[in-house]
Design a protein around this motif. Sequence first.
Motif, PDB file in Angstrom:
ATOM      1  N   ALA A 251      -1.449  -2.885  -1.475  1.00 61.37           N
ATOM      2  CA  ALA A 251      -1.158  -4.308  -1.258  1.00 61.37           C
ATOM      3  C   ALA A 251      -0.898  -4.579   0.217  1.00 61.37           C
ATOM      4  CB  ALA A 251       0.056  -4.722  -2.086  1.00 61.37           C
ATOM      5  N   ILE A 254      -3.928  -4.887   2.279  1.00 67.25           N
ATOM      6  CA  ILE A 254      -4.656  -6.149   2.158  1.00 67.25           C
ATOM      7  C   ILE A 254      -4.157  -7.159   3.196  1.00 67.25           C
ATOM      8  CG2 ILE A 254      -4.934  -8.138   0.634  1.00 67.25           C
ATOM      9  CD1 ILE A 254      -5.298  -6.167  -1.635  1.00 67.25           C
ATOM     10  N   VAL A 255      -2.848  -7.184   3.442  1.00 69.99           N
ATOM     11  CA  VAL A 255      -2.325  -8.096   4.457  1.00 69.99           C
ATOM     12  C   VAL A 255      -2.711  -7.619   5.854  1.00 69.99           C
ATOM     13  CG1 VAL A 255      -0.264  -9.205   5.358  1.00 69.99           C
ATOM     14  CG2 VAL A 255      -0.403  -8.655   2.947  1.00 69.99           C
ATOM     15  N   GLN A 258      -6.092  -8.350   7.430  1.00 75.16           N
ATOM     16  CA  GLN A 258      -6.254  -9.652   8.076  1.00 75.16           C
ATOM     17  C   GLN A 258      -5.796  -9.605   9.529  1.00 75.16           C
ATOM     18  OE1 GLN A 258      -8.363 -11.107   5.753  1.00 75.16           O
ATOM     19  NE2 GLN A 258      -7.382 -12.948   6.513  1.00 75.16           N
ATOM     20  N   LEU A 269     -10.865 -11.080  -1.531  1.00 77.14           N
ATOM     21  CA  LEU A 269      -9.825 -11.504  -2.466  1.00 77.14           C
ATOM     22  C   LEU A 269      -9.318 -12.897  -2.091  1.00 77.14           C
ATOM     23  CD1 LEU A 269      -7.944 -10.840  -4.832  1.00 77.14           C
ATOM     24  CD2 LEU A 269      -6.352  -9.847  -3.221  1.00 77.14           C
TER      25      LEU A 269
ATOM     26  N   PRO B 127       2.492  -4.190  -7.096  1.00 79.91           N
ATOM     27  CA  PRO B 127       3.118  -4.691  -5.873  1.00 79.91           C
ATOM     28  C   PRO B 127       3.366  -6.197  -5.959  1.00 79.91           C
ATOM     29  CG  PRO B 127       1.248  -3.300  -5.357  1.00 79.91           C
ATOM     30  CD  PRO B 127       1.244  -3.466  -6.836  1.00 79.91           C
ATOM     31  N   ILE B 129       3.646  -8.702  -3.910  1.00 76.94           N
ATOM     32  CA  ILE B 129       2.854  -9.681  -3.169  1.00 76.94           C
ATOM     33  C   ILE B 129       1.503  -9.900  -3.853  1.00 76.94           C
ATOM     34  CG2 ILE B 129       1.821  -8.077  -1.505  1.00 76.94           C
ATOM     35  CD1 ILE B 129       2.407 -10.334   0.596  1.00 76.94           C
ATOM     36  N   LEU B 130       0.977  -8.825  -4.459  1.00 77.93           N
ATOM     37  CA  LEU B 130      -0.286  -8.959  -5.195  1.00 77.93           C
ATOM     38  C   LEU B 130      -0.088  -9.770  -6.461  1.00 77.93           C
ATOM     39  CD1 LEU B 130      -2.245  -5.627  -5.162  1.00 77.93           C
ATOM     40  CD2 LEU B 130      -2.986  -7.870  -4.442  1.00 77.93           C
ATOM     41  N   TYR B 221       1.348 -16.088   5.949  1.00 79.27           N
ATOM     42  CA  TYR B 221       0.462 -15.516   6.978  1.00 79.27           C
ATOM     43  C   TYR B 221      -0.982 -15.507   6.471  1.00 79.27           C
ATOM     44  CZ  TYR B 221      -1.780 -12.229  10.109  1.00 79.27           C
ATOM     45  OH  TYR B 221      -2.649 -11.651  10.987  1.00 79.27           O
ATOM     46  N   LEU B 222      -1.151 -15.223   5.182  1.00 85.21           N
ATOM     47  CA  LEU B 222      -2.497 -15.182   4.607  1.00 85.21           C
ATOM     48  C   LEU B 222      -3.047 -16.586   4.364  1.00 85.21           C
ATOM     49  CD1 LEU B 222      -2.098 -12.305   1.992  1.00 85.21           C
ATOM     50  CD2 LEU B 222      -3.163 -12.210   4.242  1.00 85.21           C
TER      51      LEU B 222
END
Lengths: 315, 274
Positions: A251, A254-255, A258, A269, B127, B129-130, B221-222
């Motif tokens: 996980a 994945i951040v 970016q 995703l 997780p 955040i996922l 942030y995403l």
Amino acid sequence: MRYLIKKACMMLFTLLVVSLCVFLAFSLIPGDPALRQLGTNGTPEQLEALRQQMGLKDPLPVRYGRWLLGLLRGDLGTSYVYKIPVGSMLAEKIPITLSLALISFVFMVLISVPLGIYTAKHKDGVLDHIVMVLNQVIMAVPPFFAGILITLVFGMILHLFTPGGFISYKKSVPGFIGYLIAPAFAVALPKAAMAVKLLRGSVIDEAAKDYTRTAYSRGNTTNGVLYRHVLQNALIPVITFLGMALADMVAGSIVIEQVFGIPGISRILLTSINNRDYPVVEAIIMGIAFLVIFINLLVDVIYRIVDPRIASGDE
Amino acid sequence: MKKSKTLRLNFIKKHRNAFFRTGLIITGLVVFLVLLGLVWSPYDPTAMNGEEKLSGISLRHIMGTDNMGRDVFSRVLYGSRVTLLIATGTILIGSFVGTLIGALTGYFGGLADDILMRIMDALFAFPSILLALVFVSLFGTGTWQVMVSLGIAFVPSYSRIVRGEFLRCRDMDYVRSARLQGASDLRIIFLHILPNVKNVLISAILIGFNNAVLAEAGLSYLGIGSQPPHASLGKMLSDAQQYMLSSPVYVLGPGLMIILMVLGFSFLGEGVRE
């Protein structure tokens, strides 16, 4: 062995439950995938035909069965937006994300195990105090902010790597791994801080137990007691943490992808979530669920190797 | 009388504890800044000023300005309010639902306990955040959606903690005597056992707070969370990253604010545990 088969069956059952939840969640939310795919300028006949073609007219159990059978055969479905098989969209991205998570994991272990043992051994020493304070601060830094700072200091000021200059593993494997070092560091740091804290506490607890005193009384050296007796027991709670950390790192990757402009599954995703491209999101979730459950199984197996008491307990 | 004395003693002991004190100071500062932002900020957080793009730190702009000439400090004040709001909502939802599930399953046990805990275990392994991303993709993006998504993602950890405590307490003497006196199950759960679980729960809530702040910052942030032109700390960081060469100070304001928030709560949590 019998235990292992039982565990594997449980794992399959959990996966089945997860797949059912995922399927139901994405099927029951409002919104017509066919309408979205066609846009607003399709005729009602076209819409009806597309629904038929996408299999949306079948009852839910039939659709679930078809989706599940597809998953088992390795057919992850077709993207609503790009209209290509999800499998081919993800095939090139998965190795990238997994490599990042694995390298981060290796970093975490390499940093935390020596540091955890050292600080426990020299409890209340100068380095111990520094590490403890540093730990608390590092745990408070979000990995993506750490990533930004690393890019700034090591990329832009010291020029140790080129930010945004990702190298594909197809082109050059050393270059690929080289580019992943900085991001892996950002993923690993906060987890390493937690692991150091956990291992230090665990070693100190075990060192205060009776068997440690006995080991000393038999004439063992400090290091002998530490590595042959204390550490074996102290590592047990840490293994659970490492297992969970590995899942978290997928996980975290994945951040971080970016932050460093790494073309892993992160971008797919996020765009799929924004586009409501459900087949892609479903496939990624199922993939990660499989990974998480598999890691749990692995932790169980390692547990029994490290701690024979568990194995003898239930057989 | 005796009880209040021990309570006060505990309170004093907590104040002596360095972790707790530092945490109190940092969290106090953060809360003060957030409250300040409610009534006053140096500039309008969304007001653009073409003359002063990406200016460094100055007396006029103590954290500089962003790529559209907006005052970073004002935006940080606004963004931390959103972050704190989402974190609070997340913890309220997570701890309330989690406590309810944990208390009922731990106290009654049985088939429902088995099934619910299997699900919680599976969710817990995921997780957070996922998990939140999955729920966001179901609910859509936005402040409230993120709050609910993160809240659900936090339920399993609380339900596990509370269930463990209830399992431990449900056959203790004081529970038995309450039962003999004819107290109903619900009364025992909420008036007898729950107050004894309080300390464990408070520590878990404080630790949950810093996880919630980290998760919210990650999501924003995403690009998931409150949408532009409204400020959010994570989004500011992802903007700042693009202008890092020309204005490296821009990343510091929002970044430090996140660190302060997390640090404050983690010190508090650490202090309470000790």
